[in-house]
Scaffold this motif. Structure first.
Motif, PDB file in Angstrom:
ATOM      1  N   ASP A 171     -16.264   1.630  12.617  1.00  0.00           N
ATOM      2  CA  ASP A 171     -17.452   1.384  11.799  1.00  0.00           C
ATOM      3  C   ASP A 171     -18.724   1.626  12.608  1.00  0.00           C
ATOM      4  OD1 ASP A 171     -15.822   0.727   9.698  1.00  0.00           O
ATOM      5  OD2 ASP A 171     -16.185  -1.434   9.800  1.00  0.00           O
ATOM      6  N   LEU A 172     -18.729   1.220  13.875  1.00  0.00           N
ATOM      7  CA  LEU A 172     -19.886   1.458  14.741  1.00  0.00           C
ATOM      8  C   LEU A 172     -20.112   2.954  14.901  1.00  0.00           C
ATOM      9  CD1 LEU A 172     -21.014  -0.345  17.906  1.00  0.00           C
ATOM     10  CD2 LEU A 172     -20.558   2.098  18.083  1.00  0.00           C
ATOM     11  N   CYS A 173     -19.036   3.703  15.092  1.00  0.00           N
ATOM     12  CA  CYS A 173     -19.160   5.161  15.220  1.00  0.00           C
ATOM     13  C   CYS A 173     -19.782   5.762  13.957  1.00  0.00           C
ATOM     14  CB  CYS A 173     -17.800   5.788  15.486  1.00  0.00           C
ATOM     15  SG  CYS A 173     -17.139   5.483  17.144  1.00  0.00           S
ATOM     16  N   VAL A 212      -4.814  -2.623   9.490  1.00  0.00           N
ATOM     17  CA  VAL A 212      -4.359  -1.338  10.010  1.00  0.00           C
ATOM     18  C   VAL A 212      -5.470  -0.306   9.826  1.00  0.00           C
ATOM     19  CG1 VAL A 212      -2.767   0.581   9.539  1.00  0.00           C
ATOM     20  CG2 VAL A 212      -1.894  -1.757   9.724  1.00  0.00           C
ATOM     21  N   VAL A 213      -5.611   0.555  10.822  1.00  0.00           N
ATOM     22  CA  VAL A 213      -6.541   1.675  10.750  1.00  0.00           C
ATOM     23  C   VAL A 213      -5.723   2.959  10.695  1.00  0.00           C
ATOM     24  CG1 VAL A 213      -8.365   2.950  11.941  1.00  0.00           C
ATOM     25  CG2 VAL A 213      -8.356   0.448  11.991  1.00  0.00           C
ATOM     26  N   ILE A 214      -6.035   3.811   9.723  1.00  0.00           N
ATOM     27  CA  ILE A 214      -5.398   5.125   9.618  1.00  0.00           C
ATOM     28  C   ILE A 214      -6.454   6.169   9.948  1.00  0.00           C
ATOM     29  CG2 ILE A 214      -4.207   6.757   8.120  1.00  0.00           C
ATOM     30  CD1 ILE A 214      -3.152   4.438   6.521  1.00  0.00           C
ATOM     31  N   ALA A 219     -11.925  11.006  11.287  1.00  0.00           N
ATOM     32  CA  ALA A 219     -12.071  10.346   9.988  1.00  0.00           C
ATOM     33  C   ALA A 219     -11.042   9.222   9.893  1.00  0.00           C
ATOM     34  CB  ALA A 219     -11.862  11.352   8.870  1.00  0.00           C
ATOM     35  N   TYR A 220     -11.400   8.145   9.180  1.00  0.00           N
ATOM     36  CA  TYR A 220     -10.541   6.954   9.212  1.00  0.00           C
ATOM     37  C   TYR A 220     -10.650   6.153   7.929  1.00  0.00           C
ATOM     38  CZ  TYR A 220     -14.618   3.905   9.719  1.00  0.00           C
ATOM     39  OH  TYR A 220     -15.794   3.222   9.494  1.00  0.00           O
ATOM     40  N   GLY A 221      -9.742   5.188   7.811  1.00  0.00           N
ATOM     41  CA  GLY A 221      -9.806   4.177   6.767  1.00  0.00           C
ATOM     42  C   GLY A 221      -9.275   2.866   7.323  1.00  0.00           C
ATOM     43  N   ARG A 222      -9.784   1.733   6.824  1.00  0.00           N
ATOM     44  CA  ARG A 222      -9.333   0.396   7.236  1.00  0.00           C
ATOM     45  C   ARG A 222      -8.607  -0.253   6.068  1.00  0.00           C
ATOM     46  NH1 ARG A 222     -14.218  -2.849  10.169  1.00  0.00           N
ATOM     47  NH2 ARG A 222     -12.439  -4.196  10.673  1.00  0.00           N
ATOM     48  N   PHE A 223      -7.481  -0.915   6.374  1.00  0.00           N
ATOM     49  CA  PHE A 223      -6.645  -1.453   5.296  1.00  0.00           C
ATOM     50  C   PHE A 223      -6.116  -2.829   5.683  1.00  0.00           C
ATOM     51  CE2 PHE A 223      -6.444   3.127   5.423  1.00  0.00           C
ATOM     52  CZ  PHE A 223      -6.844   3.463   4.131  1.00  0.00           C
ATOM     53  N   THR A 224      -6.092  -3.716   4.694  1.00  0.00           N
ATOM     54  CA  THR A 224      -5.602  -5.072   4.915  1.00  0.00           C
ATOM     55  C   THR A 224      -4.295  -5.346   4.185  1.00  0.00           C
ATOM     56  OG1 THR A 224      -6.995  -5.868   3.100  1.00  0.00           O
ATOM     57  CG2 THR A 224      -7.915  -6.008   5.324  1.00  0.00           C
ATOM     58  N   ASN A 225      -3.744  -4.332   3.511  1.00  0.00           N
ATOM     59  CA  ASN A 225      -2.432  -4.503   2.892  1.00  0.00           C
ATOM     60  C   ASN A 225      -1.705  -3.169   2.876  1.00  0.00           C
ATOM     61  OD1 ASN A 225      -2.631  -3.207   0.023  1.00  0.00           O
ATOM     62  ND2 ASN A 225      -4.522  -4.436   0.256  1.00  0.00           N
ATOM     63  N   ALA A 226      -0.386  -3.245   2.830  1.00  0.00           N
ATOM     64  CA  ALA A 226       0.445  -2.054   2.951  1.00  0.00           C
ATOM     65  C   ALA A 226       0.278  -1.115   1.760  1.00  0.00           C
ATOM     66  CB  ALA A 226       1.905  -2.465   3.105  1.00  0.00           C
ATOM     67  N   VAL A 262      -2.364   9.360  12.365  1.00  0.00           N
ATOM     68  CA  VAL A 262      -2.427   8.319  13.397  1.00  0.00           C
ATOM     69  C   VAL A 262      -2.568   6.967  12.718  1.00  0.00           C
ATOM     70  CG1 VAL A 262      -3.624   7.474  15.451  1.00  0.00           C
ATOM     71  CG2 VAL A 262      -3.521   9.933  14.995  1.00  0.00           C
ATOM     72  N   ILE A 263      -1.652   6.050  13.008  1.00  0.00           N
ATOM     73  CA  ILE A 263      -1.675   4.711  12.410  1.00  0.00           C
ATOM     74  C   ILE A 263      -1.770   3.694  13.539  1.00  0.00           C
ATOM     75  CG2 ILE A 263      -0.443   3.071  10.937  1.00  0.00           C
ATOM     76  CD1 ILE A 263       0.921   5.464   9.622  1.00  0.00           C
TER      77      ILE A 263
END
Length: 425
Positions: free
Chosen positions: A108-110, A181-183, A119-126, A141-142
């Motif tokens: 997020d800082l980046c 998890v960050v993807i 590029a990324y996404g943040r996730f709190t559930n599967a 990349v996980i």
């Protein structure tokens, strides 16, 4: 000056070895240390997780500087408590250490600061994480968001492997680190590690390295905390280092200061050298392990002076650190079973013979049993040698490895292989 070093691994042995060379040092304590660190420091039975015990010890023993080696105490707020008690400390506050403690925080800082990264996404559930997989492609990349001892990254090559990795993380494969998890997109290029020292305002480079994360020769098998490294990483050219300082380190230091959480300590940037230039993979909030084992033998200055300049906020008034142009290369000897459950208790001999040959043997997962040195962890020894080239340093390091008698241990036999291949061209 009385110095307290926190930690017990190979990184801390390398730091103790260097700190002990300082003319400013009057006494070095290590908590808890290991048999190798005990050659340079008085080891005290303090758990790095017990913050109040460390603060009390620093106060009672008139410690002038605390050097925090591992990341966990930093993320837990050890530096904050020491500062509250008026003790100088080399290492970031808990808020600043989120750069390592939360991969999502750093991503997020980046994004806010325009720092080049995947590029990324943040996730709190599967379910949400799995639904997002198609937009990243394969390989992907996980990452477990939190601290996972260098093992919380999986790079699946198939959709089924990616789904399984997500399930594993949310099912607790990496403990609480996988609660989020960050993807990320998979970046093409060669990895290198770049180090900077900062007091939250000023910042200076502190060398580069390339480590070897996979457990097996040829970079195969699961990721580890690091099976070896060499420094400098010449693939990170002076021009690329300048870009990394300008495009990655500088905006990070600025963004952290503007957020009211200035970062003071060593900033370890894992970089991918892509066709577009260096991109940030992740930050560590401390010297690397095994990177410290190749940086410290190259650093020619007084480590206490440098760390005090950071702790006292006057880095901009001091001469920048200098590192020898010679190559340092370290080979990690690990216990069989690592990075899974390591085989503990195996006897170790021959360290003196290895060091007589010109190597430095930094101890990590070791213990003494009836005066016999034994394996007591996954990564056990880091055998370090220097040379005019990677090829020379590699040959000297493996010659030293072969003098060590550690039947229940193993190592990679190709540390530095990329640069050795380039040197042969």
């Amino acid at each position: 000056m009385i110095v307290l070093l926190i930690g017990s691994g190979g990184r801390e042995h390398a730091l103790a070895w260097k700190l002990a060379q300082s003319p400013r040092l009057t006494k070095l304590y290590a908590a808890p240390g290991n048999p190798g660190i005990a050659q340079h420091a008085e080891c005290v039975d303090l758990d790095p997780a017990h913050i109040e015990s460390i603060v009390a010890f620093a106060r009672d023993e008139n410690v002038g500087l605390v050097v925090v080696g591992p990341e966990q105490p930093l993320v837990a707020g050890l530096a904050d408590r020491l500062k509250e008690d008026g003790v100088l400390v080399f290492g970031p506050t808990a808020a600043a250490a989120q750069l390592e403690g939360s991969k999502g925080f750093t991503k997020d800082l980046c994004a806010r600061a325009g720092i080049p990264t995947a590029a990324y996404g943040r996730f709190t559930n599967a379910a949400d994480a799995k639904a997002a997989l198609p937009r990243f492609g394969l390989p992907v990349v996980i990452k477990a968001d939190g601290l996972a001892a260098g093992k919380g990254v999986v790079i699946p090559a198939t959709a089924a492997e990616a789904v399984a990795a997500i399930d594993d993380m949310f099912d607790g494969a990496f403990g609480g680190a996988g609660a989020e998890v960050v993807i990320e997109e998979f970046l093409e290029g060669e990895e290198a590690s770049f180090f900077a020292i900062t007091d939250g305002i000023s910042f200076v480079p502190f060398g580069s390295a390339q480590d070897h994360k996979r457990v097996g020769d040829g970079d195969i098998g699961p990721n580890t905390g690091g099976m070896g490294a060499y420094s400098p990483a010449r693939v990170l050219t002076p021009e690329l280092e300048a870009r990394a300082m300008r495009e990655i380190i500088a905006p990070t230091v600025k963004a952290m200061a503007e957020a009211g959480t200035p970062y003071a300590g060593v900033l370890y940037a894992g970089l991918m050298l892509t066709a577009e230039g260096p991109k940030l993979i992740e930050y560590n909030a401390r010297f690397g392990d095994p990177e410290a084992q190749v940086l410290m033998p190259r650093f020619g200055g007084c480590l206490i002076d440098l760390m005090l300049a950071v702790a006292e906020g006057r880095l901009g008034e001091t001469d920048p650190p200098t590192l020898a142009d010679r190559t340092a290369l370290t080979v990690v000897l690990a216990a069989k079973g690592y990075p899974g459950t390591p085989e503990k208790g195996g006897s170790i001999a021959g360290i003196e013979a290895a060091e007589r040959g010109g190597a430095i043997v930094f101890q990590a997962g070791t213990a003494l049993r009836d005066r016999q040195l034994i394996a007591n962890g996954g990564r056990v020894l880091a055998v370090t040698a220097t040379g005019a080239s990677v090829t020379e340093a590699q040959a000297k390091a493996y010659a030293a490895v072969d003098r060590i008698d550690f039947p229940s241990g193993f190592c990679r036999r190709d540390i530095g292989w990329r640069e050795v291949a380039r040197e042969r061209r």
